[in-house]
Enzyme design. Structure first.
Site, PDB file in Angstrom:
ATOM      1  N   CYS A 117     -39.146  36.002  -1.213  1.00  0.00           N
ATOM      2  CA  CYS A 117     -37.601  35.832  -0.448  1.00  0.00           C
ATOM      3  C   CYS A 117     -36.610  36.546  -1.258  1.00  0.00           C
ATOM      4  O   CYS A 117     -36.598  36.316  -2.453  1.00  0.00           O
ATOM      5  CB  CYS A 117     -37.408  34.175  -0.240  1.00  0.00           C
ATOM      6  SG  CYS A 117     -35.661  33.984   0.372  1.00  0.00           S
ATOM      7  N   ASP A 143     -21.661  40.865  -0.328  1.00  0.00           N
ATOM      8  CA  ASP A 143     -22.917  41.598   0.411  1.00  0.00           C
ATOM      9  C   ASP A 143     -22.884  43.086   0.026  1.00  0.00           C
ATOM     10  O   ASP A 143     -21.974  43.668  -0.173  1.00  0.00           O
ATOM     11  CB  ASP A 143     -22.289  41.334   2.039  1.00  0.00           C
ATOM     12  CG  ASP A 143     -23.564  41.539   3.084  1.00  0.00           C
ATOM     13  OD1 ASP A 143     -23.997  40.843   3.686  1.00  0.00           O
ATOM     14  OD2 ASP A 143     -23.929  42.851   2.927  1.00  0.00           O
ATOM     15  N   ASN A 184     -25.568  33.426  11.133  1.00  0.00           N
ATOM     16  CA  ASN A 184     -26.383  34.389  12.000  1.00  0.00           C
ATOM     17  C   ASN A 184     -27.774  33.589  12.425  1.00  0.00           C
ATOM     18  O   ASN A 184     -28.374  33.164  11.149  1.00  0.00           O
ATOM     19  CB  ASN A 184     -26.497  35.829  11.579  1.00  0.00           C
ATOM     20  CG  ASN A 184     -25.376  36.603  11.845  1.00  0.00           C
ATOM     21  OD1 ASN A 184     -24.475  36.210  12.580  1.00  0.00           O
ATOM     22  ND2 ASN A 184     -25.309  37.641  10.954  1.00  0.00           N
ATOM     23  N   GLY A 209     -28.732  39.135  14.868  1.00  0.00           N
ATOM     24  CA  GLY A 209     -29.062  40.429  14.254  1.00  0.00           C
ATOM     25  C   GLY A 209     -29.391  39.819  12.920  1.00  0.00           C
ATOM     26  O   GLY A 209     -29.066  40.391  11.955  1.00  0.00           O
ATOM     27  N   THR A 269     -31.366  39.056   9.454  1.00  0.00           N
ATOM     28  CA  THR A 269     -32.330  39.887   8.756  1.00  0.00           C
ATOM     29  C   THR A 269     -33.088  39.373   7.714  1.00  0.00           C
ATOM     30  O   THR A 269     -34.151  39.588   7.206  1.00  0.00           O
ATOM     31  CB  THR A 269     -31.836  41.404   8.268  1.00  0.00           C
ATOM     32  OG1 THR A 269     -30.634  40.942   7.561  1.00  0.00           O
ATOM     33  CG2 THR A 269     -31.525  42.264   9.655  1.00  0.00           C
ATOM     34  N   HIS A 318     -28.171  31.591   5.056  1.00  0.00           N
ATOM     35  CA  HIS A 318     -26.618  32.014   4.125  1.00  0.00           C
ATOM     36  C   HIS A 318     -25.361  31.827   5.145  1.00  0.00           C
ATOM     37  O   HIS A 318     -25.696  32.460   6.331  1.00  0.00           O
ATOM     38  CB  HIS A 318     -26.933  33.504   3.615  1.00  0.00           C
ATOM     39  CG  HIS A 318     -27.389  34.356   4.825  1.00  0.00           C
ATOM     40  ND1 HIS A 318     -28.793  34.520   4.972  1.00  0.00           N
ATOM     41  CD2 HIS A 318     -26.827  35.241   5.471  1.00  0.00           C
ATOM     42  CE1 HIS A 318     -29.023  35.384   5.979  1.00  0.00           C
ATOM     43  NE2 HIS A 318     -27.625  35.873   6.091  1.00  0.00           N
ATOM     44  N   HIS A 326     -22.043  33.965   5.862  1.00  0.00           N
ATOM     45  CA  HIS A 326     -21.053  35.045   5.529  1.00  0.00           C
ATOM     46  C   HIS A 326     -19.746  34.734   5.524  1.00  0.00           C
ATOM     47  O   HIS A 326     -19.424  33.853   6.369  1.00  0.00           O
ATOM     48  CB  HIS A 326     -21.339  36.269   6.666  1.00  0.00           C
ATOM     49  CG  HIS A 326     -22.412  36.875   6.881  1.00  0.00           C
ATOM     50  ND1 HIS A 326     -22.842  38.035   6.480  1.00  0.00           N
ATOM     51  CD2 HIS A 326     -23.677  36.199   7.423  1.00  0.00           C
ATOM     52  CE1 HIS A 326     -24.174  38.388   6.763  1.00  0.00           C
ATOM     53  NE2 HIS A 326     -24.703  37.184   7.429  1.00  0.00           N
TER      54      HIS A 326
END
Ligand code: 5GP
Ligand code: ZN
Length: 112
Positions: free
Chosen positions: A4, A30, A85, A91, A93, A98, A100
């Site tokens: 990971c 990021d 997300n 979207g 990935t 996590h 943002h």
């Protein structure tokens, strides 16, 4: 989890620009920022998504760290967005939970 990306960042095996750290969380910039401030907050422990994070009792830690990041980055007053997300339509990935933290300019609001 051995394979990971964010576990490797948490372990210091892959470099990241860390902006804040607590015993249970790590916040780093990021690699592909979408706003002047774009920081990711992760639990150091591997949890797949926001629900798993909540069930582990770590969602509050991640949100507290998001607020600490906003204060440190100088966007607590101007405003910021915290986003998790989940799933393909969002979207997503990276499958280590996590948040943002986005801010530093007016953020467009698109609901769908
Ligand atoms: P997601 O789409 O899964 O919610 O967001 C994953 C985020 O991780 C993306 O915004 C992407 O730019 C960021 N990211 C992917 N790989 C790396 C990396 O190696 N280092 C850092 N700092 N961010 C990464
Ligand atoms: Zn992980």
């Amino acid at each position: 989890m051995s394979d990971c990306l964010f576990c490797k960042i948490a372990a210091g095996e892959i470099p990241a620009t860390v902006v804040h750290e607590t015993p249970t969380t790590l916040a780093f910039r990021d690699i592909n920022p979408h706003a002047p401030v774009h920081v990711l907050v992760i639990p150091k422990e591997h949890h797949e998504d926001a629900l798993a994070l909540a069930e582990a009792g770590l969602a509050g830690d991640v949100l507290s760290t998001a607020a600490a990041v906003a204060a440190k980055e100088g966007i607590a007053e101007s405003g910021y967005r915290v986003t998790f997300n989940t799933g393909p339509d969002a979207g997503r990935t990276v499958f280590h939970a996590h948040a943002h933290v986005l801010g530093g300019h007016p953020l467009e609001m698109r609901l769908g």
